[in-house]
Write an enzyme that holds these catalytic residues in place. Structure first.
Site, PDB file in Angstrom:
ATOM      1  N   GLY A 148       0.814  -1.194   0.182  1.00 25.79           N
ATOM      2  CA  GLY A 148      -0.039   0.074   0.015  1.00 25.79           C
ATOM      3  C   GLY A 148       0.964   1.297  -0.097  1.00 25.79           C
ATOM      4  O   GLY A 148       2.020   1.151   0.350  1.00 25.79           O
ATOM      5  N   CYS A 149       0.248   2.213  -0.288  1.00 26.00           N
ATOM      6  CA  CYS A 149       1.088   3.695  -0.272  1.00 26.00           C
ATOM      7  C   CYS A 149       1.428   4.174   1.086  1.00 26.00           C
ATOM      8  O   CYS A 149       2.442   4.381   1.296  1.00 26.00           O
ATOM      9  CB  CYS A 149      -0.043   4.726  -1.101  1.00 26.00           C
ATOM     10  SG  CYS A 149      -1.449   4.922  -0.182  1.00 26.00           S
ATOM     11  N   TYR A 150       0.498   4.249   1.750  1.00 19.10           N
ATOM     12  CA  TYR A 150       0.963   4.595   3.222  1.00 19.10           C
ATOM     13  C   TYR A 150       2.068   3.625   4.011  1.00 19.10           C
ATOM     14  O   TYR A 150       3.123   4.095   4.492  1.00 19.10           O
ATOM     15  CB  TYR A 150       0.017   4.710   4.293  1.00 19.10           C
ATOM     16  CG  TYR A 150      -0.873   5.842   4.123  1.00 19.10           C
ATOM     17  CD1 TYR A 150      -0.246   7.187   4.565  1.00 19.10           C
ATOM     18  CD2 TYR A 150      -2.186   5.816   3.943  1.00 19.10           C
ATOM     19  CE1 TYR A 150      -0.967   8.320   4.672  1.00 19.10           C
ATOM     20  CE2 TYR A 150      -3.046   6.990   3.855  1.00 19.10           C
ATOM     21  CZ  TYR A 150      -2.388   8.153   4.203  1.00 19.10           C
ATOM     22  OH  TYR A 150      -3.333   9.530   4.108  1.00 19.10           O
ATOM     23  N   THR A 152       4.322   1.792   2.296  1.00 19.45           N
ATOM     24  CA  THR A 152       5.721   2.118   1.588  1.00 19.45           C
ATOM     25  C   THR A 152       6.476   3.220   2.364  1.00 19.45           C
ATOM     26  O   THR A 152       7.313   2.983   2.549  1.00 19.45           O
ATOM     27  CB  THR A 152       5.392   2.418   0.267  1.00 19.45           C
ATOM     28  OG1 THR A 152       4.748   1.220  -0.530  1.00 19.45           O
ATOM     29  CG2 THR A 152       6.568   2.760  -0.595  1.00 19.45           C
TER      30      THR A 152
END
Length: 345
Positions: A148-150, A152
């Site tokens: 996921g973005c967060y 990462t």
């Protein structure tokens, strides 16, 4: 390498197109959308006019197998759970950008995502593709779950200090802020201009679905359970994530110690840039790129460290990292097709 992209009309899917068009080892042979099949991709994204003229295909695993070697699934949560097993069954390699295969526990997935989980054997077989930590694990495998973005941003920022034992795993607080593109392209009140413009608001406080993903990886890094406090905020900008993280120190360290530790840990990893002592990153400095920039400040008064990590949520937090994983999967240089300078200003 022939690739298909499922979910081509979302921000993650169209960002995959932007990068893969320039990838020397890839040919996009199919762009797929369940909701817009039969339409031109340029109808929804006019910036692709005369660049990618493809008509969007429907979701059919047999047709995908006839056209592609690898499929990127940039779908909403709950869709890949049903689609990915069909793609693997016909012999396709899959890089999944949804959250459906990141958690190893089906019970955890059902609790946090509110969907029925994939079969346990598939959850276990999916290799978690945090490239800078598990890059060797994805080489040659047929199935990668993209982070996921967060997570990462948070994991790249916390991992080295936690692995080294420099911070207390039970003291971690993550303050996350994201641009509106993280909410997707769908029309809703959250991303309505009048609601987000000149506004900063928290959401999913203590119940964000990325919490168990972050804790799962930190436990793997630390060797024992880790519990984090994680609060997310929506900011009035298009792209970018900043995670400002706080943790109690397990010893006496200074800023330069963290700079040295992280510089050594990420040596040779081209997409993580460690800031010099006394400087901290901003989201604009990674805009449109696959970079993660990290900076530090040790507070001797409170015996805590502040770690600041920034990424572009649509690139390093989604499409860029997925392509980085494709490169590693195929044994190519991980920077192939990704060496773009951030857009500034």
């Amino acid at each position: 390498m022939k690739v298909a992209i499922v979910g081509s009309t979302g921000y993650g899917g169209v960002e995959l197109i932007r990068f893969l068009i320039h990838h020397p080892g890839v040919e996009i042979t199919s762009v797929i959308s369940a909701s817009s099949a039969g339409e031109s991709i340029a109808a929804g994204y006019p910036h692709l006019n005369q660049i990618l003229m493809d008509t969007l295909d429907g979701v059919d695993p047999a047709e995908m197998k006839a056209k592609a070697d690898v499929v990127f699934t940039a779908t909403p949560s709950g869709v890949s759970t049903k689609l990915v097993p069909q793609l693997l069954a016909v012999g396709l390699k899959v890089i999944d950008l949804s959250g459906d295969f990141r958690l190893k526990s089906g019970e955890q997935y059902e609790h946090w995502y509110k969907h029925e989980p994939a079969p346990a054997e598939l959850l276990q077989s999916a290799v978690y593709g945090l490239s800078e930590w598990y890059g060797k694990d994805v080489v040659g495998v047929p199935f990668i779950s993209n982070p996921g973005c967060y997570p990462t941003a948070a994991l790249l920022g916390l991992g080295p200090a936690l692995q080294a034992g420099w911070i207390d795993g039970d003291s971690i607080i993550i303050d996350g802020k994201s641009g509106v593109s993280g909410a997707g392209r769908g029309v809703n009140l959250t991303s309505h201009y009048a609601e987000i413009n000149e506004n900063l608001k928290p959401y999913k406080v203590n119940r964000h679905q990325h919490i168990p993903e972050i804790e799962q990886v930190l436990q793997d890094v630390h060797g024992k359970p880790v519990t984090v406090t994680f609060t997310t905020h929506l900011t009035p900008m298009t792209r970018g994530i900043m995670c400002t993280m706080y943790a109690k120190l397990n010893g006496s360290y200074a800023d330069h110690d963290f700079v040295q530790l992280y510089s050594e840990h990420y040596a040779g990893r081209r997409f993580v840039r460690v800031r010099p002592e006394g400087t901290w990153p901003a989201t604009k400095e990674v805009y449109g790129s696959n970079y993660c920039d990290i900076g530090f400040s040790v507070d001797k008064r409170t015996q805590r460290v502040t770690i600041i990590s920034v990424i572009d949520n649509v690139v390093k937090g989604a499409a860029g990292q997925a392509i980085q994983n494709l490169n590693l999967m195929m044994g190519w240089d991980e920077t192939t097709g990704l060496s773009y300078v951030p857009v500034y200003p």
